[in-house]
Design an enzyme around this catalytic site. Sequence first.
Site, short mmCIF file in Angstrom:
data_model
loop_
_atom_site.label_atom_id
_atom_site.label_comp_id
_atom_site.label_asym_id
_atom_site.label_seq_id
_atom_site.Cartn_x
_atom_site.Cartn_y
_atom_site.Cartn_z
N ASP A 10 28.62 45.86 25.06
CA ASP A 10 30.08 46.03 25.17
C ASP A 10 30.37 47.52 25.00
O ASP A 10 29.51 48.29 24.55
CB ASP A 10 30.79 45.23 24.07
CG ASP A 10 32.31 45.40 24.11
OD1 ASP A 10 32.88 45.40 25.22
OD2 ASP A 10 32.93 45.58 23.04
N SER A 11 31.60 47.90 25.33
CA SER A 11 32.01 49.28 25.12
C SER A 11 32.02 49.63 23.63
O SER A 11 31.97 50.79 23.27
CB SER A 11 33.42 49.47 25.69
OG SER A 11 34.30 48.56 25.05
N TYR A 42 36.54 51.78 27.14
CA TYR A 42 36.26 51.92 28.57
C TYR A 42 37.52 51.60 29.39
O TYR A 42 37.69 52.08 30.50
CB TYR A 42 35.19 50.92 29.02
CG TYR A 42 33.75 51.19 28.64
CD1 TYR A 42 33.38 52.21 27.77
CD2 TYR A 42 32.74 50.40 29.19
CE1 TYR A 42 32.04 52.42 27.44
CE2 TYR A 42 31.40 50.61 28.87
CZ TYR A 42 31.05 51.61 27.99
OH TYR A 42 29.72 51.80 27.68
N GLY A 43 38.36 50.73 28.84
CA GLY A 43 39.41 50.10 29.64
C GLY A 43 40.48 51.02 30.17
O GLY A 43 41.18 50.69 31.12
N CYS A 73 31.98 42.21 27.87
CA CYS A 73 33.06 43.18 27.99
C CYS A 73 33.87 42.81 29.22
O CYS A 73 33.32 42.82 30.34
CB CYS A 73 32.46 44.58 28.13
SG CYS A 73 33.65 45.88 28.44
N THR A 75 36.10 44.46 30.65
CA THR A 75 36.29 45.63 31.50
C THR A 75 35.09 45.83 32.42
O THR A 75 35.24 46.00 33.64
CB THR A 75 36.50 46.88 30.61
OG1 THR A 75 37.61 46.62 29.75
CG2 THR A 75 36.75 48.11 31.43
N GLU A 152 39.16 47.80 16.55
CA GLU A 152 38.04 48.67 16.13
C GLU A 152 38.35 49.31 14.77
O GLU A 152 37.44 49.66 14.03
CB GLU A 152 37.78 49.76 17.18
CG GLU A 152 37.22 49.23 18.50
CD GLU A 152 35.69 49.21 18.58
OE1 GLU A 152 35.02 50.04 17.94
OE2 GLU A 152 35.15 48.33 19.29
N CYS A 186 39.65 40.17 26.98
CA CYS A 186 38.86 41.28 26.43
C CYS A 186 38.17 40.73 25.19
O CYS A 186 38.79 40.02 24.39
CB CYS A 186 39.81 42.42 26.08
SG CYS A 186 39.11 43.70 25.03
N THR A 187 36.90 41.07 25.03
CA THR A 187 36.14 40.47 23.93
C THR A 187 36.57 40.95 22.55
O THR A 187 36.11 40.42 21.54
CB THR A 187 34.63 40.69 24.13
OG1 THR A 187 34.41 42.07 24.41
CG2 THR A 187 34.10 39.84 25.27
N HIS A 188 37.40 41.97 22.49
CA HIS A 188 37.95 42.37 21.18
C HIS A 188 39.05 41.41 20.72
O HIS A 188 39.31 41.28 19.52
CB HIS A 188 38.58 43.77 21.27
CG HIS A 188 37.59 44.90 21.22
ND1 HIS A 188 36.78 45.21 22.28
CD2 HIS A 188 37.31 45.80 20.25
CE1 HIS A 188 36.03 46.27 21.95
NE2 HIS A 188 36.35 46.64 20.72
N1 DGL Z 1 35.65 44.59 24.73
C1 DGL Z 1 36.06 45.37 25.88
C2 DGL Z 1 36.58 44.42 26.94
O1 DGL Z 1 36.26 43.24 26.85
C3 DGL Z 1 36.98 46.47 25.44
C4 DGL Z 1 37.25 47.41 26.53
C5 DGL Z 1 37.53 48.80 26.17
O2 DGL Z 1 36.62 49.45 25.69
O3 DGL Z 1 38.62 49.28 26.48
O4 DGL Z 1 37.25 44.77 27.87
#
Ligand code: DGL
Length: 289
Positions: A10-11, A42-43, A73, A75, A152, A186-188
Amino acid sequence: MDNRPIGVFDSGLGGLTAVRQLRQVLPGEDIVYFGDTGRVPYGSRGRETIIQYARQDIAFLLSQDVKFIVAACGTVSSTYPPSESSHLPVPFTGVVGATARCAAAATRNGRIGVIGTQATVRSGSYQAVLRQLVPGVQLFAKACPLFVPLVENGYVNDGNPVTKLVIADYLTELRDTGIDTLILGCTHYPLLERMIGEFMGPDVALIDPGKSTANALEDALGALDLKNSRDTGGAVRFYVSDSTEGFAEQEALFLGKYGGGPVEQIAIEQYAWPPAAASQANRQGKTNG
Ligand code: DGL
């Protein structure tokens, strides 16, 4: 049978929500997790940058001799081209396909919301799959860029006033559309599930990409005969691209009782594309999500 580890990336640390589910569903599997904590998020970045980062993340996991790669992720899953993922030397999946299928199964009124990063929403990835799965579906999408830094930074405790305000600001319009299903794209976001659930109300089903993908992965490993010969006792090795300081607390937050395992910082920029093995045809010929 294949006793090599599953590679998950993931990012940042959001992909740990998928690891948590994988530990539950596939407790015998070893996992190598890479979180690009030095370059998250990353998004909000452009497509080419996201693809370049994803290539390095994949090259690192391939260097760890993984048997399957999971882009945990939203994204990357929405941006990394299938024309490339289908030529990797091991099977690859993102989170979009399995998550969209769970949302399609959950909706009763055909009105589905999607929240995610800017890149995910811009790509229209979830919407494209849902249009195929649910005839006449009505889709409502909203980018929620502040959710990733809130998670985060640990702003996830129930009733956190800052997070509550941001949730209300992003989701009021979506709530008013009458959706009965909301994809946490988004996995967050599963770390905000309880607060988002309280805001959206009990009639809206929340779909967790980590959970959906872990269940789909179990099926895929079975179908490809790639399961570990053990049923329990799998271990996780963590790698991050920024300092490992504070990782233990973050890991505990994301993984709870499924936590534990060594963590190491790596220089992700050093992983070149294409990795040595990537020019071979995909051994298993299996790609999805
Ligand atoms: N967990 C990432 C996702 O699912 C976060 C993306 C990010 O880094 O912006 O999109």
